[in-house]
Design a protein around this motif. Structure first.
Motif, short mmCIF file in Angstrom:
data_model
loop_
_atom_site.label_atom_id
_atom_site.label_comp_id
_atom_site.label_asym_id
_atom_site.label_seq_id
_atom_site.Cartn_x
_atom_site.Cartn_y
_atom_site.Cartn_z
N GLY A 24 1.25 0.55 7.38
CA GLY A 24 2.07 -0.65 7.45
C GLY A 24 3.48 -0.48 6.92
N PHE A 25 4.15 0.60 7.31
CA PHE A 25 5.54 0.81 6.89
C PHE A 25 6.29 1.50 8.01
CE2 PHE A 25 8.98 3.38 5.19
CZ PHE A 25 9.65 2.48 4.39
N LYS A 26 7.30 0.80 8.55
CA LYS A 26 8.13 1.37 9.61
C LYS A 26 9.53 0.82 9.50
CE LYS A 26 4.20 1.99 12.71
NZ LYS A 26 3.20 1.48 11.74
N SER A 73 0.82 -1.21 0.00
CA SER A 73 0.00 0.00 0.00
C SER A 73 0.86 1.26 0.00
CB SER A 73 -0.92 0.01 1.22
OG SER A 73 -1.85 -1.05 1.17
N THR A 74 2.06 1.16 0.55
CA THR A 74 3.02 2.26 0.54
C THR A 74 3.99 2.07 -0.62
OG1 THR A 74 2.90 2.43 2.95
CG2 THR A 74 4.79 3.46 1.88
N PRO A 75 4.21 3.07 -1.46
CA PRO A 75 5.09 2.90 -2.63
C PRO A 75 6.48 2.44 -2.21
CG PRO A 75 3.91 4.99 -2.74
CD PRO A 75 3.64 4.43 -1.38
N PRO A 76 7.09 1.52 -2.96
CA PRO A 76 8.43 1.02 -2.60
C PRO A 76 9.50 2.10 -2.63
CG PRO A 76 7.76 0.22 -4.77
CD PRO A 76 6.56 0.84 -4.15
N SER A 77 9.26 3.20 -3.33
CA SER A 77 10.23 4.30 -3.34
C SER A 77 10.40 4.91 -1.96
CB SER A 77 9.79 5.38 -4.34
OG SER A 77 8.49 5.86 -4.02
#
Length: 252
Positions: free
Chosen positions: A173-175, A110-114
């Motif tokens: 969901g990105f940390k 859901s969060t761009p890999p960049s």
């Protein structure tokens, strides 16, 4: 693909700057595309990255799909976690890493890999914890959640901030973390389900760690394993468990 078991042992294990943990529960339909996107972003940014997929009770072909990526430019490992719950899966992945930094993202990307490159840059600058945020200045939504999910998220966020403090978004969901920090925080945490982020960030706040929110452009994805009625209710129960855990750790 190299199996994670082949990387065990401090003396022989190859080291990476970042170990990115992906908890997975029946993700055969999208894990391949997710890993390919992460590899492309990592290669473009020249990131020294390994991905650890944590099988959290899959009964589909998730592991087989990961196995097809043995020739990928970015190393991919897979391990199993018998304790069910996203928090348990992430804790297992964090516990195994020997990289300088460790973090996690969702299998649906859901969060761009960049965003990974931006987060690593912040860790290199001395931050202890980088929290992906959909609500801080500069963040936004490419695809928003359905109204029922937004209502539940608002109620959860209101209660979560009583524990985690001024962090605007605990549930993106990105940390990313400095690895010694992550290992210490997850060793202390006890929540295994979707509310584990709140407990981990609350511990980080109480330790006065350097925490920064990183704005992300977030997209809601179909096929999430989160069940609004069942998991939503359980998440509120987990907040109470996190409160008890925090109180117990603070007791003399």
């Amino acid at each position: 693909m190299q199996r994670l078991e082949q990387w065990r042992g401090a003396g022989n294990e190859e080291r990476y700057e970042l170990d990115l943990v992906i908890p997975a529960l029946n993700e055969e339909a999208r894990i391949g595309a997710t890993l390919a996107s992460i590899a492309e972003a990592a290669c473009s940014a020249s990131l020294d990255l390994r991905v650890t997929v944590v099988d959290n009770g899959c009964v589909d072909a998730t592991a087989e799909v990961v196995d097809t990526l043995r020739d990928a430019e970015v190393p991919v490992g897979i391990m199993s976690c018998r304790t069910r719950g996203k928090g348990a899966a992430v804790r297992a992945g964090v516990g195994r890493t020997t990289a300088a930094y460790v973090g996690y993202c969702d299998a649906d990307l859901s969060t761009p890999p960049s965003t990974i490159e931006s987060g690593v840059d912040l860790l290199r600058c001395g931050w202890d914890v980088v929290v992906g945020s959909r609500r801080c200045v500069g963040a936004g939504y490419a695809v928003r959640q359905m109204p029922v999910r937004r209502l539940g998220s608002f109620a959860f966020r209101t209660m979560a901030q009583r524990l985690s403090g001024p962090i605007s978004d605990t549930q993106c969901g990105f940390k990313l973390f400095r690895t010694p920090v992550a290992k210490s925080l997850f060793a202390t945490s006890k929540v295994n389900g979707f509310a584990f982020d709140v407990e981990v960030l609350a511990h980080a706040q109480r330790r006065n760690l350097r925490i920064i929110e990183l704005p992300v452009l977030w997209s809601d994805r179909a096929g999430s394993s989160f069940r609004p009625m069942v998991d939503g209710v359980n998440s509120f129960r987990e907040l109470r468990a996190a409160r008890r855990s925090l109180d117990e750790s603070a007791a003399p």
